[in-house]
Design a protein around this motif. Structure first.
Motif, PDB file in Angstrom:
ATOM      1  N   ASP A 115       0.838  -1.205   0.000  1.00 53.81           N
ATOM      2  CA  ASP A 115       0.000   0.000   0.000  1.00 53.81           C
ATOM      3  C   ASP A 115       0.870   1.251   0.000  1.00 53.81           C
ATOM      4  N   PHE A 116       1.943   1.218   0.791  1.00 45.62           N
ATOM      5  CA  PHE A 116       2.822   2.376   0.885  1.00 45.62           C
ATOM      6  C   PHE A 116       3.525   2.631  -0.453  1.00 45.62           C
ATOM      7  N   GLU A 117       4.042   1.580  -1.075  1.00 48.86           N
ATOM      8  CA  GLU A 117       4.721   1.741  -2.361  1.00 48.86           C
ATOM      9  C   GLU A 117       3.752   2.228  -3.437  1.00 48.86           C
ATOM     10  N   SER A 119       1.146   4.087  -2.932  1.00 53.63           N
ATOM     11  CA  SER A 119       0.887   5.501  -2.649  1.00 53.63           C
ATOM     12  C   SER A 119       2.067   6.374  -3.065  1.00 53.63           C
ATOM     13  N   LEU A 120       3.279   5.887  -2.869  1.00 56.30           N
ATOM     14  CA  LEU A 120       4.470   6.620  -3.313  1.00 56.30           C
ATOM     15  C   LEU A 120       4.469   6.758  -4.835  1.00 56.30           C
ATOM     16  N   LEU A 121       4.129   5.696  -5.519  1.00 53.31           N
ATOM     17  CA  LEU A 121       4.032   5.743  -6.976  1.00 53.31           C
ATOM     18  C   LEU A 121       2.951   6.734  -7.404  1.00 53.31           C
ATOM     19  N   ALA A 122       1.808   6.703  -6.736  1.00 56.68           N
ATOM     20  CA  ALA A 122       0.718   7.640  -7.061  1.00 56.68           C
ATOM     21  C   ALA A 122       1.167   9.084  -6.872  1.00 56.68           C
ATOM     22  N   ALA A 123       1.875   9.363  -5.778  1.00 55.61           N
ATOM     23  CA  ALA A 123       2.346  10.730  -5.513  1.00 55.61           C
ATOM     24  C   ALA A 123       3.361  11.167  -6.563  1.00 55.61           C
ATOM     25  N   ALA A 124       4.246  10.272  -6.965  1.00 57.76           N
ATOM     26  CA  ALA A 124       5.247  10.607  -7.986  1.00 57.76           C
ATOM     27  C   ALA A 124       4.578  10.861  -9.339  1.00 57.76           C
ATOM     28  N   LEU A 125       3.660   9.993  -9.710  1.00 58.04           N
ATOM     29  CA  LEU A 125       2.974  10.155 -10.985  1.00 58.04           C
ATOM     30  C   LEU A 125       2.082  11.401 -10.991  1.00 58.04           C
ATOM     31  N   ALA A 126       1.443  11.680  -9.864  1.00 56.64           N
ATOM     32  CA  ALA A 126       0.571  12.853  -9.779  1.00 56.64           C
ATOM     33  C   ALA A 126       1.366  14.133 -10.035  1.00 56.64           C
ATOM     34  N   ALA A 127       2.554  14.226  -9.450  1.00 53.82           N
ATOM     35  CA  ALA A 127       3.397  15.414  -9.656  1.00 53.82           C
ATOM     36  C   ALA A 127       3.898  15.485 -11.089  1.00 53.82           C
ATOM     37  N   ASP A 128       4.061  14.344 -11.719  1.00 46.64           N
ATOM     38  CA  ASP A 128       4.493  14.327 -13.110  1.00 46.64           C
ATOM     39  C   ASP A 128       3.358  14.794 -14.023  1.00 46.64           C
ATOM     40  N   LEU A 129       2.138  14.367 -13.720  1.00 48.56           N
ATOM     41  CA  LEU A 129       0.992  14.769 -14.539  1.00 48.56           C
ATOM     42  C   LEU A 129       0.536  16.193 -14.262  1.00 48.56           C
ATOM     43  N   ASP A 130       0.722  16.643 -13.034  1.00 45.34           N
ATOM     44  CA  ASP A 130       0.330  18.005 -12.664  1.00 45.34           C
ATOM     45  C   ASP A 130       1.494  18.665 -11.932  1.00 45.34           C
ATOM     46  N   TRP A 152       8.981  10.146   3.045  1.00 42.35           N
ATOM     47  CA  TRP A 152       8.535  10.999   4.148  1.00 42.35           C
ATOM     48  C   TRP A 152       7.237  11.717   3.781  1.00 42.35           C
ATOM     49  N   LEU A 153       7.167  12.265   2.565  1.00 40.96           N
ATOM     50  CA  LEU A 153       5.960  12.966   2.114  1.00 40.96           C
ATOM     51  C   LEU A 153       4.761  12.024   2.132  1.00 40.96           C
ATOM     52  N   VAL A 154       4.938  10.828   1.613  1.00 41.07           N
ATOM     53  CA  VAL A 154       3.834   9.861   1.568  1.00 41.07           C
ATOM     54  C   VAL A 154       3.397   9.484   2.977  1.00 41.07           C
ATOM     55  N   LEU A 161      -1.096   4.483   6.639  1.00 46.99           N
ATOM     56  CA  LEU A 161      -0.267   3.411   6.088  1.00 46.99           C
ATOM     57  C   LEU A 161       0.990   3.202   6.904  1.00 46.99           C
ATOM     58  N   GLN A 162       1.431   1.973   6.942  1.00 48.59           N
ATOM     59  CA  GLN A 162       2.692   1.632   7.594  1.00 48.59           C
ATOM     60  C   GLN A 162       3.815   1.916   6.605  1.00 48.59           C
ATOM     61  N   PRO A 163       4.714   2.851   6.923  1.00 52.24           N
ATOM     62  CA  PRO A 163       5.814   3.144   5.986  1.00 52.24           C
ATOM     63  C   PRO A 163       6.687   1.920   5.730  1.00 52.24           C
ATOM     64  N   VAL A 164       7.168   1.826   4.515  1.00 60.14           N
ATOM     65  CA  VAL A 164       8.030   0.730   4.087  1.00 60.14           C
ATOM     66  C   VAL A 164       9.338   1.337   3.612  1.00 60.14           C
ATOM     67  N   ALA A 165      10.438   0.738   4.003  1.00 62.35           N
ATOM     68  CA  ALA A 165      11.743   1.209   3.524  1.00 62.35           C
ATOM     69  C   ALA A 165      11.839   0.929   2.025  1.00 62.35           C
TER      70      ALA A 165
END
Length: 182
Positions: A115-117, A119-130, A152-154, A161-165
């Motif tokens: 779930d954490f990964e 969400s990190l992918l979603a945040a990265a892609l969101a910034a790329d699209l907008d 950290w941002l995610v 969510l439980q953060p994942v290294a």
């Protein structure tokens, strides 16, 4: 008066259609960013700065706060502030839509993302699209240079969510869905 109502309704429908044109993962991230910034702004004095403390000291004070107390205050704010409550409902609806999205689910399963990964992918892609989201990311990071998604941002945007290294064996890096910025 009738024209005004019709215009207002048309504007609202336009915003709704515009949001629907936006991928649901972008909407989910955007709503979470809005809620986090609402919380951060609530922590500042009304004029945005403490007059007796230079800007750099204010940043130090924020950095040295007890994270547990800060998180508890944030939870209370999200449960009591009317705008945060409304955003929370929108976030739940958008997250449910995203979780039910077949392509997003397939992506997640195919690459065995947590779930954490995801969400990190979603945040990265969101910034790329907008790219406008990058300024918001920098604001949340409290660093004008940090205009990208980080673990950290995610953790701040998705506190449930439980953060994942994210290490060399993370599916995000192994499958080259994301890369570490130098």
């Amino acid at each position: 008066m009738v024209e005004e109502t019709t215009t207002d309704r048309a504007a609202a429908e336009s915003v709704t259609l515009e949001r629907r044109a936006e991928p649901v993962f972008v909407t989910t991230v955007r709503l979470r960013v809005r809620r986090r910034i609402l919380w951060l702004r609530s922590q500042r004095p009304s004029n945005g700065q403490r007059p007796d403390v230079p800007q750099s000291f204010e940043a130090l004070d924020r950095a040295l706060r007890d994270p547990a107390g800060f998180a508890t205050g944030e939870e209370v704010f999200f449960e009591t502030d009317p705008e945060a409550l409304c955003l929370g409902e929108e976030i739940e609806a958008a997250q449910a839509e995203l979780d039910a999205h077949p392509a997003w689910s397939r992506l997640r399963q195919m690459f065995a993302l947590s779930d954490f990964e995801t969400s990190l992918l979603a945040a990265a892609l969101a910034a790329d699209l907008d790219p406008a989201l990058r300024r918001a990311y920098a604001y949340i990071h409290d660093d004008p240079q940090a205009q990208y998604a980080t673990a950290w941002l995610v953790a701040q945007l998705f506190p449930e969510l439980q953060p994942v290294a994210i290490g060399p064996y993370s599916p995000l890096l192994q499958w080259r869905l994301a890369r570490v910025l130098e």
